[in-house]
Structure formats: structure tokens, C-alpha cells
Design a protein around this motif. Structure first.
Motif, PDB file in Angstrom:
ATOM      1  N   GLY A 113      47.618  32.875  35.895  1.00 43.39           N
ATOM      2  CA  GLY A 113      48.188  33.633  37.007  1.00 43.39           C
ATOM      3  C   GLY A 113      47.355  34.877  37.302  1.00 43.39           C
ATOM      4  N   PHE A 114      46.842  35.513  36.254  1.00 45.54           N
ATOM      5  CA  PHE A 114      45.961  36.660  36.433  1.00 45.54           C
ATOM      6  C   PHE A 114      44.683  36.242  37.157  1.00 45.54           C
ATOM      7  N   VAL A 115      44.125  35.099  36.761  1.00 53.73           N
ATOM      8  CA  VAL A 115      42.912  34.598  37.424  1.00 53.73           C
ATOM      9  C   VAL A 115      43.209  34.303  38.891  1.00 53.73           C
ATOM     10  N   LEU A 116      44.376  33.753  39.164  1.00 57.61           N
ATOM     11  CA  LEU A 116      44.769  33.485  40.556  1.00 57.61           C
ATOM     12  C   LEU A 116      44.855  34.790  41.351  1.00 57.61           C
ATOM     13  N   MET A 117      45.446  35.815  40.747  1.00 59.22           N
ATOM     14  CA  MET A 117      45.515  37.110  41.433  1.00 59.22           C
ATOM     15  C   MET A 117      44.116  37.707  41.602  1.00 59.22           C
ATOM     16  N   ALA A 118      43.267  37.508  40.621  1.00 58.67           N
ATOM     17  CA  ALA A 118      41.893  38.024  40.707  1.00 58.67           C
ATOM     18  C   ALA A 118      41.146  37.407  41.874  1.00 58.67           C
ATOM     19  N   SER A 119      41.533  36.200  42.261  1.00 56.44           N
ATOM     20  CA  SER A 119      40.858  35.557  43.396  1.00 56.44           C
ATOM     21  C   SER A 119      41.045  36.353  44.686  1.00 56.44           C
ATOM     22  N   ALA A 120      42.137  37.097  44.788  1.00 53.24           N
ATOM     23  CA  ALA A 120      42.366  37.920  45.976  1.00 53.24           C
ATOM     24  C   ALA A 120      41.386  39.094  46.025  1.00 53.24           C
ATOM     25  N   TRP A 121      40.995  39.584  44.858  1.00 57.91           N
ATOM     26  CA  TRP A 121      40.084  40.740  44.802  1.00 57.91           C
ATOM     27  C   TRP A 121      38.618  40.319  44.711  1.00 57.91           C
ATOM     28  N   LEU A 122      38.367  39.243  43.980  1.00 58.53           N
ATOM     29  CA  LEU A 122      36.986  38.853  43.671  1.00 58.53           C
ATOM     30  C   LEU A 122      36.519  37.628  44.439  1.00 58.53           C
ATOM     31  N   GLY A 123      37.420  36.992  45.160  1.00 58.10           N
ATOM     32  CA  GLY A 123      37.107  35.709  45.787  1.00 58.10           C
ATOM     33  C   GLY A 123      37.202  34.608  44.730  1.00 58.10           C
ATOM     34  N   TRP A 124      37.140  33.366  45.195  1.00 61.45           N
ATOM     35  CA  TRP A 124      37.302  32.251  44.269  1.00 61.45           C
ATOM     36  C   TRP A 124      36.147  32.158  43.283  1.00 61.45           C
ATOM     37  N   GLN A 125      34.938  32.421  43.724  1.00 64.33           N
ATOM     38  CA  GLN A 125      33.811  32.347  42.802  1.00 64.33           C
ATOM     39  C   GLN A 125      33.965  33.373  41.693  1.00 64.33           C
TER      40      GLN A 125
END
Length: 165
Positions: free
Chosen positions: A117-129
Motif C-alpha cells: 500500500g505504501f508503494v502504491l501511494m508512492a506511485s502518486a509522488w514518484l510515478g509508477w517507475q
């Protein structure tokens, strides 16, 4: 979410659930992993390989045939990791410790779900890559933790002879 944002149709995303067969079919290669033992190394190797698959997916940045193959490989590696974790737990602990260990493993599974879930939230800040690379870092840390775990007991195999001694 990643695939939906990539414009992949829901029916194609639904087909991804078939990749869960890796956990159903893991009994086919579990005996080989148990035979060769070194469960900590299997866990670490699976973690590193899963991280490398995520690097590939981050670079590929799409949903083509190679991504399907990568996801299939990822699920097989994850099932292999599951086999190795089971083997390590059974081999390392006494029989009366297995219940507590199972409870701890389930708790750590939940921690892993929170991490995803943290990685999913990180996608909003860092993009999927960036999110895939964060997940790769988590897998690398897990691999180090596996190698730092206490070693398995030495198992001495005896050969059985047939015929007179």
C-alpha cells in the motif's frame, strides 16, 4: 491500478488472476527446492529476482507480451519464495514452536500488504517507475535479511544400500 492507468482493458486485467496458479502448482517444484535445501539462499535469490523483474517492468513501462511474461515470472518466483520460507521455518524450528511462528508469519504477511500500500501511494509522488524501484529496494533489503538470518541445520543424508553389507 497500474494496468488500468496504462489503458489495459478490465478483461485483460482479470486474466492476470490466472497467474495465481503458480501458488496452486508450486507442489511441482517444491520437492526440488527442499532437496537442494539452503532455503535462506532460495529466499534471497527469489527476492533479488523479483526486484529485477520489477526493474524490467519499470523500464518496459507498458503492457505488452514481455510484461505478461515478466508478471508470470514474478508470480513463479513469489511462489518459490513461499516454498523456501515454509521449508526454512519447518527446518529451523522445533515442532512446538511452529504455531507461534505461523502467527508471526501471518503478521509479517500483513506488514507486507501494508508495504505494498505504501508503494502504491508512492506511485502518486514518484510515478509508477519510481514506485517499482522503491519495491525493488524493499526486495533487496529482504534478500539481505534472509542471508543474515540464522543458518539452517546441517542435514546429513545417508545412502541406502541394497543387498548385503
Amino acid at each position: 491500478m497500474y494496468f488500468r492507468q496504462q489503458g489495459v482493458e478490465l478483461k485483460s486485467i482479470g486474466v492476470l488472476s490466472l497467474l495465481g496458479l503458480a501458488w496452486t502448482l508450486k507442489f511441482l517444484w517444491a520437492p526440488a527446492i527442499d532437496y537442494w535445501r539452503h532455503h535462506r539462499r532460495w529466499m534471497a535469490a527469489a527476492d533479488v529476482a523479483m526486484g529485477l523483474v520489477l526493474v524490467f517492468v519499470a523500464i518496459e513501462a507498458g503492457f505488452g507480451p514481455l510484461t505478461w511474461l515478466a508478471i508470470g515470472l514474478f508470480t513463479a518466483l513469489s511462489a518459490t519464495n513461499d516454498i523456501a520460507i515454509d521449508g526454512y521455518t519447518i527446518e529451523f524450528l522445533a515442532k512446538d514452536e511452529l504455531g507461534l511462528a505461523n502467527g508471526i508469519r501471518i503478521g509479517l504477511y500483513r506488514v507486507g500488504m501494508l508495504a505494498s500500500g505504501f508503494v502504491l501511494m508512492a506511485s502518486a509522488w514518484l510515478g509508477w517507475q519510481g514506485a517499482f524501484l522503491v519495491a525493488t529496494g524493499i526486495f533487496a533489503a529482504l534478500a539481505v535479511a534472509c542471508l543474515a538470518a540464522p543458518r539452517e541445520r546441517v542435514l546429513v543424508r545417508t545412502r541406502h544400500r541394497s543387498g548385503p553389507s
